[in-house]
Scaffold this active site. Structure first.
Site, PDB file in Angstrom:
ATOM      1  N   ASN A  12       0.873  -1.180   0.000  1.00 14.95           N
ATOM      2  CA  ASN A  12       0.000   0.000   0.000  1.00 14.95           C
ATOM      3  C   ASN A  12       0.907   1.225   0.000  1.00 14.95           C
ATOM      4  O   ASN A  12       1.481   1.566   1.027  1.00 14.95           O
ATOM      5  CB  ASN A  12      -0.898  -0.029   1.239  1.00 14.95           C
ATOM      6  CG  ASN A  12      -1.751   1.217   1.353  1.00 14.95           C
ATOM      7  OD1 ASN A  12      -1.813   2.023   0.428  1.00 14.95           O
ATOM      8  ND2 ASN A  12      -2.407   1.378   2.491  1.00 14.95           N
ATOM      9  N   TRP A  13       1.000   1.864  -1.161  1.00 11.22           N
ATOM     10  CA  TRP A  13       1.932   3.004  -1.280  1.00 11.22           C
ATOM     11  C   TRP A  13       1.335   4.318  -0.801  1.00 11.22           C
ATOM     12  O   TRP A  13       2.014   5.339  -0.824  1.00 11.22           O
ATOM     13  CB  TRP A  13       2.407   3.136  -2.741  1.00 11.22           C
ATOM     14  CG  TRP A  13       3.462   2.151  -3.112  1.00 11.22           C
ATOM     15  CD1 TRP A  13       4.065   1.247  -2.297  1.00 11.22           C
ATOM     16  CD2 TRP A  13       4.077   1.996  -4.403  1.00 11.22           C
ATOM     17  NE1 TRP A  13       5.003   0.518  -2.997  1.00 11.22           N
ATOM     18  CE2 TRP A  13       5.026   0.963  -4.289  1.00 11.22           C
ATOM     19  CE3 TRP A  13       3.895   2.617  -5.642  1.00 11.22           C
ATOM     20  CZ2 TRP A  13       5.802   0.545  -5.373  1.00 11.22           C
ATOM     21  CZ3 TRP A  13       4.665   2.200  -6.711  1.00 11.22           C
ATOM     22  CH2 TRP A  13       5.616   1.176  -6.584  1.00 11.22           C
ATOM     23  N   LYS A  14       0.078   4.313  -0.456  1.00  9.02           N
ATOM     24  CA  LYS A  14      -0.550   5.528   0.070  1.00  9.02           C
ATOM     25  C   LYS A  14      -0.242   6.714  -0.844  1.00  9.02           C
ATOM     26  O   LYS A  14      -0.221   6.567  -2.057  1.00  9.02           O
ATOM     27  CB  LYS A  14      -0.103   5.751   1.524  1.00  9.02           C
ATOM     28  CG  LYS A  14      -0.276   4.476   2.358  1.00  9.02           C
ATOM     29  CD  LYS A  14      -0.006   4.648   3.813  1.00  9.02           C
ATOM     30  CE  LYS A  14      -0.241   3.326   4.526  1.00  9.02           C
ATOM     31  NZ  LYS A  14      -0.133   3.417   5.963  1.00  9.02           N
ATOM     32  N   HIS A  99      -9.674   1.257   4.573  1.00  6.49           N
ATOM     33  CA  HIS A  99      -8.386   1.470   5.235  1.00  6.49           C
ATOM     34  C   HIS A  99      -8.565   2.473   6.379  1.00  6.49           C
ATOM     35  O   HIS A  99      -9.332   3.428   6.264  1.00  6.49           O
ATOM     36  CB  HIS A  99      -7.342   1.979   4.241  1.00  6.49           C
ATOM     37  CG  HIS A  99      -5.964   1.987   4.839  1.00  6.49           C
ATOM     38  ND1 HIS A  99      -5.532   3.006   5.655  1.00  6.49           N
ATOM     39  CD2 HIS A  99      -4.963   1.080   4.789  1.00  6.49           C
ATOM     40  CE1 HIS A  99      -4.302   2.717   6.063  1.00  6.49           C
ATOM     41  NE2 HIS A  99      -3.938   1.556   5.554  1.00  6.49           N
ATOM     42  N   GLU A 101      -6.899   4.885   7.399  1.00  5.16           N
ATOM     43  CA  GLU A 101      -6.654   6.294   7.061  1.00  5.16           C
ATOM     44  C   GLU A 101      -7.852   6.897   6.333  1.00  5.16           C
ATOM     45  O   GLU A 101      -8.139   8.083   6.471  1.00  5.16           O
ATOM     46  CB  GLU A 101      -5.363   6.423   6.236  1.00  5.16           C
ATOM     47  CG  GLU A 101      -4.137   6.249   7.126  1.00  5.16           C
ATOM     48  CD  GLU A 101      -2.934   5.637   6.445  1.00  5.16           C
ATOM     49  OE1 GLU A 101      -2.870   5.652   5.198  1.00  5.16           O
ATOM     50  OE2 GLU A 101      -2.055   5.122   7.161  1.00  5.16           O
ATOM     51  N   GLU A 171      -5.739  -4.828  10.434  1.00  2.64           N
ATOM     52  CA  GLU A 171      -4.703  -3.817  10.632  1.00  2.64           C
ATOM     53  C   GLU A 171      -5.000  -3.030  11.902  1.00  2.64           C
ATOM     54  O   GLU A 171      -5.779  -2.070  11.873  1.00  2.64           O
ATOM     55  CB  GLU A 171      -4.668  -2.848   9.451  1.00  2.64           C
ATOM     56  CG  GLU A 171      -4.361  -3.512   8.123  1.00  2.64           C
ATOM     57  CD  GLU A 171      -3.772  -2.520   7.134  1.00  2.64           C
ATOM     58  OE1 GLU A 171      -2.619  -2.704   6.741  1.00  2.64           O
ATOM     59  OE2 GLU A 171      -4.459  -1.545   6.790  1.00  2.64           O
ATOM     60  N   GLY A 177       2.094   2.380  10.659  1.00  2.00           N
ATOM     61  CA  GLY A 177       3.029   3.495  10.527  1.00  2.00           C
ATOM     62  C   GLY A 177       3.715   3.882  11.823  1.00  2.00           C
ATOM     63  O   GLY A 177       4.358   4.919  11.899  1.00  2.00           O
ATOM     64  N   SER A 215       3.061  -2.088  10.306  1.00  2.95           N
ATOM     65  CA  SER A 215       4.516  -2.142  10.529  1.00  2.95           C
ATOM     66  C   SER A 215       5.125  -3.511  10.201  1.00  2.95           C
ATOM     67  O   SER A 215       6.005  -3.996  10.926  1.00  2.95           O
ATOM     68  CB  SER A 215       4.865  -1.709  11.964  1.00  2.95           C
ATOM     69  OG  SER A 215       4.469  -0.356  12.165  1.00  2.95           O
ATOM     70  N   GLY A 236       2.781  -1.083   4.321  1.00  4.25           N
ATOM     71  CA  GLY A 236       2.861   0.328   3.954  1.00  4.25           C
ATOM     72  C   GLY A 236       4.306   0.759   3.810  1.00  4.25           C
ATOM     73  O   GLY A 236       4.959   0.522   2.791  1.00  4.25           O
TER      74      GLY A 236
HETATM   75  P1  PGA Z   1       2.576   0.346   7.638  1.00  9.42           P
HETATM   76  O1  PGA Z   1       1.154   0.557   6.919  1.00  9.42           O
HETATM   77  O2  PGA Z   1       3.150  -0.931   7.104  1.00  9.42           O
HETATM   78  O3  PGA Z   1       3.391   1.559   7.250  1.00  9.42           O
HETATM   79  O4  PGA Z   1       2.325   0.272   9.104  1.00  9.42           O
HETATM   80  C1  PGA Z   1       0.274  -0.514   6.722  1.00  9.42           C
HETATM   81  C2  PGA Z   1      -1.018  -0.041   6.102  1.00  9.42           C
HETATM   82  O5  PGA Z   1      -1.454   1.070   6.397  1.00  9.42           O
HETATM   83  O6  PGA Z   1      -1.627  -0.738   5.270  1.00  9.42           O
END
Ligand code: PGA
Length: 263
Positions: A12-14, A99, A101, A171, A177, A215, A236
C-alpha cells in the site's frame, strides 16, 4: 482457481510515488524479485501512477495492481474522486476498502465502506476489506466488538452479491506506521476473531483470506507469515523501497495459513 496455500503480499503506497518514482521502483524491483508461482503480489500505487505501473510491469503479469480507494457512487459531481468502473477500465484488478486512514482522515464510516465494497464487486474488482481497532478500543477490551461491527456492516450490505472468497486485512490502528507491530500471537488471536465473525455471518462468507497489516518489515515478515491464521500481509512503509519489499515478498511461509482456494 488454483490451490492457494500461498501467501498474498500487498504493498500500500498511500500518497507516495508519482509516475516517475513508480517506474524507477518497478525497474529495480523486477530485478530483485523474479516471478514465483507460490505467492500472490499486489501493488496499490497512487491512482495517478497506475498507468506508469502497468507500463513498467508489462512483462510481469505476476505483479498485480489495485486501487487504494473508490467513491461510493458510480459517477457524479465529486471533485477529485475515482469510481470503481473507472479503476477497472484503467486496468486495475483489486481494490482496498475501509483502510483506517480513509476512516479517520476522510470520515468513511461502516456504511460508506460497505457501499464502496459493493461498487468494487460490481466492477469486477475483488476488494480487500481493512478492519482493525484503535489502541483505545483495544485497551478497553473492545477488539472483538469492533471487528464484528466493521465486518458485519459490510456482509450485511452485500445485497445478494457474492464476495468469494472474502479477503480482509486485519490492521490494528496502533500498529500502522508506528513501527509497533502486533506480535504473531496477537495477529493470530485477531485473525481467529475475524474468521469467527465470517463463520457466524449469514450467507456464504465462511472461508476468508485474512492478511495482517501494521509495521510489517523485513525483520518480522517470517514470524508473521508463520503465525497461525495469517494468510499474507498488507505493507505500507516497508513497501516503499525495492530491496525491503522484495525481501518481504520472499518471506518464509509457515503452516499457519488457512487451507483454501484463491484466485
Ligand atoms: P505500515 O502501513 O506498514 O506503514 O504500518 C500498513 C497499512 O497502512 O496498510
Amino acid at each position: 482457481m488454483t490451490e492457494l496455500r500461498k501467501p498474498l503480499i500487498a504493498a500500500n503506497w498511500k500518497m507516495y510515488k508519482g509516475p516517475r518514482e513508480t517506474r524507477e521502483f518497478m525497474r529495480r524491483f523486477v530485478g530483485l524479485y523474479p516471478p514465483r508461482t507460490d505467492r500472490t503480489i499486489i501493488f496499490f500505487p497512487s491512482a495517478i501512477s497506475i498507468p506508469a505501473f502497468l507500463e513498467a510491469t508489462a512483462g510481469r503479469p505476476d505483479l498485480q495492481v489495485g486501487i487504494q480507494d473508490v467513491h461510493a457512487d458510480l459517477e457524479g459531481a465529486h471533485t477529485g474522486a475515482v469510481s470503481a468502473p473507472m479503476a477497472a477500465e484503467a486496468g486495475v484488478g483489486w481494490g482496498l476498502a475501509g483502510h483506517s486512514e480513509r476512516r479517520s482522515e476522510f470520515g468513511d464510516d461502516d456504511a460508506d465502506v460497505a457501499r464502496k465494497l459493493r461498487r468494487l464487486l460490481d466492477a469486477g474488482l475483488p476488494p480487500i476489506l481493512c478492519v482493525g481497532e484503535t489502541l483505545e478500543e483495544r485497551t478497553a477490551g473492545r477488539l472483538e466488538e469492533v471487528l464484528q461491527r466493521q465486518i458485519e456492516a459490510v456482509l450485511g450490505g452485500l445485497g445478494g452479491r457474492t464476495w468469494s472468497p472474502p479477503v480482509l486485512a486485519y490492521e490494528p490502528v496502533w500498529a500502522i506506521g508506528t513501527g509497533e507491530t502486533a506480535s504473531p500471537a496477537d495477529a493470530s488471536e485477531a485473525h481467529a476473531i475475524v474468521r469467527q465473525v465470517l463463520r457466524e455471518a449469514p450467507g456464504d462468507a465462511t472461508r476468508g483470506v485474512v492478511l495482517y497489516g501494521g509495521s510489517v518489515k523485513p525483520d518480522n515478515i517470517d514470524a508473521l507469515l508463520g503465525a497461525r491464521g495469517v494468510d499474507g500481509v498488507l505493507v505500507g512503509g516497508a513497501s516503499l523501497e525495492p530491496a525491503s519489499f522484495a525481501r518481504i515478498c520472499l518471506g518464509e511461509t509457515g503452516d499457519g495459513r488457512s487451507d483454501l482456494q484463491l484466485l
